[in-house]
Design a protein around this motif. Structure first.
Motif, PDB file in Angstrom:
ATOM      1  N   SER A  15       0.678  -1.141   0.237  1.00 44.90           N
ATOM      2  CA  SER A  15      -0.608  -0.275   0.066  1.00 44.90           C
ATOM      3  C   SER A  15       1.097   0.892  -0.151  1.00 44.90           C
ATOM      4  O   SER A  15       0.416   1.989   0.086  1.00 44.90           O
ATOM      5  CB  SER A  15      -0.739  -0.417   1.181  1.00 44.90           C
ATOM      6  N   THR A  17       2.637   4.176  -1.464  1.00 40.41           N
ATOM      7  CA  THR A  17       3.095   4.985  -2.651  1.00 40.41           C
ATOM      8  C   THR A  17       4.257   5.843  -2.810  1.00 40.41           C
ATOM      9  O   THR A  17       4.479   6.150  -3.573  1.00 40.41           O
ATOM     10  CB  THR A  17       1.651   6.114  -2.434  1.00 40.41           C
ATOM     11  N   GLU A 105       0.711   8.274  -7.027  1.00 42.58           N
ATOM     12  CA  GLU A 105      -0.464   7.351  -6.649  1.00 42.58           C
ATOM     13  C   GLU A 105      -1.258   7.868  -6.258  1.00 42.58           C
ATOM     14  O   GLU A 105      -1.121   8.332  -4.734  1.00 42.58           O
ATOM     15  CB  GLU A 105       0.524   6.175  -6.458  1.00 42.58           C
ATOM     16  N   ARG A 107      -4.624   7.104  -5.178  1.00 37.69           N
ATOM     17  CA  ARG A 107      -5.710   6.012  -4.562  1.00 37.69           C
ATOM     18  C   ARG A 107      -6.626   6.575  -3.686  1.00 37.69           C
ATOM     19  O   ARG A 107      -6.504   7.250  -3.269  1.00 37.69           O
ATOM     20  CB  ARG A 107      -4.389   4.971  -3.035  1.00 37.69           C
TER      21      ARG A 107
END
Length: 115
Positions: A15, A17, A105, A107
Motif C-alpha cells: 500500500s 505510494t 500514485e 489511490r
C-alpha cells in the motif's frame, strides 16, 4: 504472531505510494522473497547481484535447483529487472530513485487496511 507481523509488513509494502526499490544481494527463497518488497508485492525496481539466488524453498533435485534458482532464470521470469555487479549497486539505486522521483500514485483513501 509471526504470520500476523508478516501480513502487516506485506500490507505496508503493497500500500506504500513512495518509490520502492529492492536489491537482492544473497539468497531470496520462497514466501520470504515475495514478502520482502518483490515485484509481485509492487516494487518499482528490483535489482539482483550476479551472485544472488532467487527460487523456491524446498528444492529436491540439484539440477532443478540450478535451473530454477539461478539469477538468470529469475530475470527471465520477470522477478528481477536487472542483474548487476555488486560494485555497481550505488549507481543503479541512484538511477532508480532519479527515475522514480516524480512518481505519484492516486489511490482512494481508506480508513482501514485488509490486515
Amino acid at each position: 504472531m509471526m504470520a500476523k507481523s508478516v501480513g502487516e509488513m506485506v500490507h505496508a509494502f503493497a500500500s506504500a505510494t513512495v518509490p520502492k526499490v529492492n536489491v537482492v544481494i544473497g539468497k531470496a527463497y520462497g514466501t520470504a522473497y515475495v514478502a520482502m518488497n518483490s515485484k509481485s508485492v509492487g516494487a518499482d525496481m528490483v535489482y539482483a547481484w550476479d551472485t544472488a539466488e532467487i527460487g523456491m524453498m524446498d528444492e529436491k533435485a540439484a539440477e532443478y535447483k540450478e535451473l530454477q534458482n539461478g539469477i538468470a532464470s529469475a530475470a527471465a521470469r520477470g522477478y528481477v529487472d536487472t542483474v548487476i555487479k555488486a560494485e555497481d549497486t550505488r549507481k543503479y539505486v541512484i538511477g532508480a530513485f532519479e527515475m522514480l522521483f516524480t512518481k505519484r500514485e492516486d489511490r482512494p483513501s481508506k480508513k482501514h487496511g485488509t490486515v
